[in-house]
Write a protein that holds these residues in place. Structure first.
Motif, PDB file in Angstrom:
ATOM      1  N   UNK A  70     -13.197  34.756  39.432  1.00  0.00           N
ATOM      2  CA  UNK A  70     -13.637  34.220  40.724  1.00  0.00           C
ATOM      3  C   UNK A  70     -13.411  35.160  41.900  1.00  0.00           C
ATOM      4  N   UNK A  71     -12.566  36.177  41.741  1.00  0.00           N
ATOM      5  CA  UNK A  71     -12.368  37.168  42.800  1.00  0.00           C
ATOM      6  C   UNK A  71     -13.141  38.456  42.524  1.00  0.00           C
ATOM      7  N   UNK A  72     -13.972  38.459  41.481  1.00  0.00           N
ATOM      8  CA  UNK A  72     -14.692  39.661  41.099  1.00  0.00           C
ATOM      9  C   UNK A  72     -15.725  40.085  42.130  1.00  0.00           C
ATOM     10  N   UNK A  73     -15.902  41.392  42.276  1.00  0.00           N
ATOM     11  CA  UNK A  73     -16.881  41.951  43.208  1.00  0.00           C
ATOM     12  C   UNK A  73     -17.340  43.299  42.673  1.00  0.00           C
ATOM     13  N   UNK A  74     -18.610  43.624  42.887  1.00  0.00           N
ATOM     14  CA  UNK A  74     -19.144  44.917  42.430  1.00  0.00           C
ATOM     15  C   UNK A  74     -20.415  45.230  43.195  1.00  0.00           C
ATOM     16  N   UNK A  75     -20.819  46.494  43.112  1.00  0.00           N
ATOM     17  CA  UNK A  75     -22.042  46.978  43.748  1.00  0.00           C
ATOM     18  C   UNK A  75     -22.913  47.646  42.695  1.00  0.00           C
ATOM     19  N   UNK A  76     -24.196  47.312  42.690  1.00  0.00           N
ATOM     20  CA  UNK A  76     -25.178  47.920  41.800  1.00  0.00           C
ATOM     21  C   UNK A  76     -26.099  48.804  42.642  1.00  0.00           C
ATOM     22  N   UNK A  77     -26.087  50.117  42.434  1.00  0.00           N
ATOM     23  CA  UNK A  77     -26.984  50.997  43.190  1.00  0.00           C
ATOM     24  C   UNK A  77     -28.359  51.096  42.522  1.00  0.00           C
ATOM     25  N   UNK A  78     -29.371  51.284  43.348  1.00  0.00           N
ATOM     26  CA  UNK A  78     -30.726  51.541  42.852  1.00  0.00           C
ATOM     27  C   UNK A  78     -31.388  52.469  43.862  1.00  0.00           C
ATOM     28  N   UNK A  79     -31.413  53.771  43.543  1.00  0.00           N
ATOM     29  CA  UNK A  79     -31.918  54.726  44.517  1.00  0.00           C
ATOM     30  C   UNK A  79     -31.064  54.686  45.771  1.00  0.00           C
ATOM     31  N   UNK A  80     -31.692  54.531  46.913  1.00  0.00           N
ATOM     32  CA  UNK A  80     -30.952  54.460  48.172  1.00  0.00           C
ATOM     33  C   UNK A  80     -30.518  53.067  48.559  1.00  0.00           C
ATOM     34  N   UNK A  81     -30.654  52.095  47.642  1.00  0.00           N
ATOM     35  CA  UNK A  81     -30.266  50.710  47.933  1.00  0.00           C
ATOM     36  C   UNK A  81     -28.984  50.342  47.192  1.00  0.00           C
ATOM     37  N   UNK A  82     -28.160  49.539  47.813  1.00  0.00           N
ATOM     38  CA  UNK A  82     -26.921  49.046  47.225  1.00  0.00           C
ATOM     39  C   UNK A  82     -26.976  47.524  47.208  1.00  0.00           C
ATOM     40  N   UNK A  83     -26.664  46.929  46.060  1.00  0.00           N
ATOM     41  CA  UNK A  83     -26.716  45.480  45.905  1.00  0.00           C
ATOM     42  C   UNK A  83     -25.299  44.969  45.609  1.00  0.00           C
ATOM     43  N   UNK A  84     -24.734  44.194  46.528  1.00  0.00           N
ATOM     44  CA  UNK A  84     -23.372  43.664  46.391  1.00  0.00           C
ATOM     45  C   UNK A  84     -23.410  42.250  45.841  1.00  0.00           C
ATOM     46  N   UNK A  85     -22.527  41.958  44.892  1.00  0.00           N
ATOM     47  CA  UNK A  85     -22.371  40.591  44.389  1.00  0.00           C
ATOM     48  C   UNK A  85     -20.894  40.300  44.209  1.00  0.00           C
ATOM     49  N   UNK A  86     -20.533  39.038  44.372  1.00  0.00           N
ATOM     50  CA  UNK A  86     -19.147  38.629  44.190  1.00  0.00           C
ATOM     51  C   UNK A  86     -18.883  37.290  44.848  1.00  0.00           C
ATOM     52  N   UNK A  87     -17.628  36.868  44.748  1.00  0.00           N
ATOM     53  CA  UNK A  87     -17.213  35.558  45.253  1.00  0.00           C
ATOM     54  C   UNK A  87     -15.858  35.736  45.939  1.00  0.00           C
ATOM     55  N   UNK A  88     -15.519  34.790  46.809  1.00  0.00           N
ATOM     56  CA  UNK A  88     -14.254  34.836  47.557  1.00  0.00           C
ATOM     57  C   UNK A  88     -14.140  36.121  48.381  1.00  0.00           C
ATOM     58  N   UNK A  89     -15.212  36.478  49.064  1.00  0.00           N
ATOM     59  CA  UNK A  89     -15.274  37.774  49.732  1.00  0.00           C
ATOM     60  C   UNK A  89     -14.888  37.737  51.202  1.00  0.00           C
ATOM     61  N   UNK A  90     -14.755  36.575  51.812  1.00  0.00           N
ATOM     62  CA  UNK A  90     -14.552  36.532  53.255  1.00  0.00           C
ATOM     63  C   UNK A  90     -13.314  37.321  53.665  1.00  0.00           C
ATOM     64  N   UNK A  91     -12.211  37.101  52.962  1.00  0.00           N
ATOM     65  CA  UNK A  91     -10.967  37.770  53.342  1.00  0.00           C
ATOM     66  C   UNK A  91     -11.067  39.285  53.202  1.00  0.00           C
ATOM     67  N   UNK A  92     -11.886  39.742  52.241  1.00  0.00           N
ATOM     68  CA  UNK A  92     -12.027  41.175  51.978  1.00  0.00           C
ATOM     69  C   UNK A  92     -13.153  41.809  52.788  1.00  0.00           C
ATOM     70  N   UNK A  93     -13.822  41.043  53.641  1.00  0.00           N
ATOM     71  CA  UNK A  93     -15.032  41.535  54.298  1.00  0.00           C
ATOM     72  C   UNK A  93     -14.831  42.816  55.099  1.00  0.00           C
ATOM     73  N   UNK A  94     -13.766  42.963  55.910  1.00  0.00           N
ATOM     74  CA  UNK A  94     -13.642  44.222  56.657  1.00  0.00           C
ATOM     75  C   UNK A  94     -13.542  45.446  55.751  1.00  0.00           C
ATOM     76  N   UNK A  95     -12.735  45.356  54.702  1.00  0.00           N
ATOM     77  CA  UNK A  95     -12.599  46.477  53.784  1.00  0.00           C
ATOM     78  C   UNK A  95     -13.866  46.740  52.997  1.00  0.00           C
ATOM     79  N   UNK A  96     -14.551  45.664  52.581  1.00  0.00           N
ATOM     80  CA  UNK A  96     -15.820  45.841  51.887  1.00  0.00           C
ATOM     81  C   UNK A  96     -16.849  46.477  52.817  1.00  0.00           C
TER      82      UNK A  96
END
Length: 366
Positions: free
Chosen positions: A312-338
């Motif tokens: 439930x705390x997992x987070x990751x980014x999938x790149x595709x060319x010049x685009x980055x796709x972020x997915x995850x849950x429980x991200x509010x607290x980590x938002x500044x660092x992300x």
């Protein structure tokens, strides 16, 4: 040469944090969202800030984000996180407290039953494992979103993104309701909208989509000066995944059960009545576990959950060319660092967080 412009898709707390971090680097940015900023998965009047995680990397990331929350609060002139602390009870406490002690940078300690009762008198008597994260607290979600939107000004645009298309030259075309435009790069952090945009370019974030509900309960009597957040994994009061955070003023407590109602990839709930059942269980839990609250809620908020398979705390980014796709849950607290990490990635710098899917950042214990 003009600084390249980056498109940020999604004006939730992570998207706003990315845009703010890019602006800090002098990068022109445009944030695209069809709705009110911060009113989808980031919606609601409070969230828990906690350092406790099973993954030590997430503890370090939370420490970095806590420093940024303080810095942003000073610069934006708001309280971003309350000083009330975060209490946890249940069998997960010894394991997570050990991770915090190994980190060495978090002021956390075990609580005996008397200390727990003094810190959180609204809670019924409890004799099991308990801890306090003194640097935790309730995130002032609405104030944070409003301040970031004000700081970004006209960079936040009300428009719906239909497609994000990486080009052979490394740039990214963003197709929106208001037209199409080419950017030097794009960061997609659109909650439940991220996976469909990613799939269209051959990227498959393994997101499980579900919905949950949080409810708001009044505190009996005068609002306390201190009202810590709560995580209850104990089962002592009939539920094993409960979280709560005070709203500004400490007269209301927002509380939910971590259990969710599954949805298909198209967003259709498997059991439309499931949220009502979760709401009833939440009220019943409050009646049993928190006699210091009125079990009759004053409000409720349902929202989507986008969880990755490693926890439930997992987070990751999938790149595709010049685009980055972020997915995850429980991200509010980590938002500044992300936000900082994604801004680094979007501008070609090495991020401090390893957000590769293979890294399984935020992996649950077990």
């Amino acid at each position: 040469m003009a600084t390249p412009e980056i498109a940020v898709v999604g004006a939730g707390i992570v998207g706003l944090s990315v845009a703010f971090a890019l602006r800090e680097r002098g990068v022109a940015v445009r944030v695209l969202d069809p709705g009110t900023p911060g009113n989808a998965q980031s919606g609601g009047a409070s969230r828990i800030f906690r350092h406790a995680h099973d993954d030590p990397r997430m503890v370090a990331a939370a420490r970095a984000s806590r420093l940024l929350w303080r810095e942003w609060g000073d610069r934006l002139g708001i309280e971003t996180v309350s000083g009330d602390g975060a209490v946890a009870i249940g069998d997960a406490v010894p394991r997570r407290l050990a991770v915090l002690r190994d980190d060495g940078g978090v002021p956390a300690r075990a609580l005996d039953p008397g200390e727990l009762a003094a810190l959180l008198p609204a809670l019924a008597a409890y004799e099991g494992p308990a801890m306090i994260d003194e640097a935790g607290g309730s995130i002032r979600t609405e104030a944070a979103v409003a301040a970031l939107v004000a700081a970004l000004g006209d960079a936040v645009v009300a428009d719906e993104v239909l497609a994000v298309r990486p080009r052979d030259d490394g740039r990214v075309e963003v197709v929106a309701g208001g037209g199409r435009r080419t950017y030097a790069g794009a960061v997609v952090c659109a909650g439940r909208g991220t996976a469909p945009l990613a799939r269209a370019v051959g990227v498959e974030p393994p997101v499980a989509l579900a919905a949950h509900i949080r409810m708001t309960f009044p505190v009996r009597g005068p609002a306390p000066d201190r009202l810590p957040c709560l995580q209850d994994s104990s089962g002592a009061f009939g539920e094993t995944g409960v979280y709560a955070a005070a709203l500004p003023g400490n007269g209301l407590y927002g509380l939910g059960i971590a259990e969710t109602v599954a949805a298909g990839a198209d967003g259709a709930l498997a059991d439309a009545a499931g949220l009502e059942a979760l709401a009833a269980r939440t009220c019943a839990y409050v009646a049993r576990a928190l006699p210091g609250l009125d079990p009759e809620p004053t409000g409720a908020r349902a929202c989507w959950v986008t969880e990755l398979p490693w926890g439930p705390d997992g987070v990751a980014v999938w790149p595709a060319g010049g685009a980055l796709f972020l997915a995850g849950h429980n991200l509010f607290k980590q938002a500044p660092g992300l936000g900082v990490a994604l801004a680094d990635m979007a501008t070609g710098a090495t991020p401090s967080l390893d957000l590769r899917p293979a890294a399984r950042l935020g992996a649950a214990a077990g």
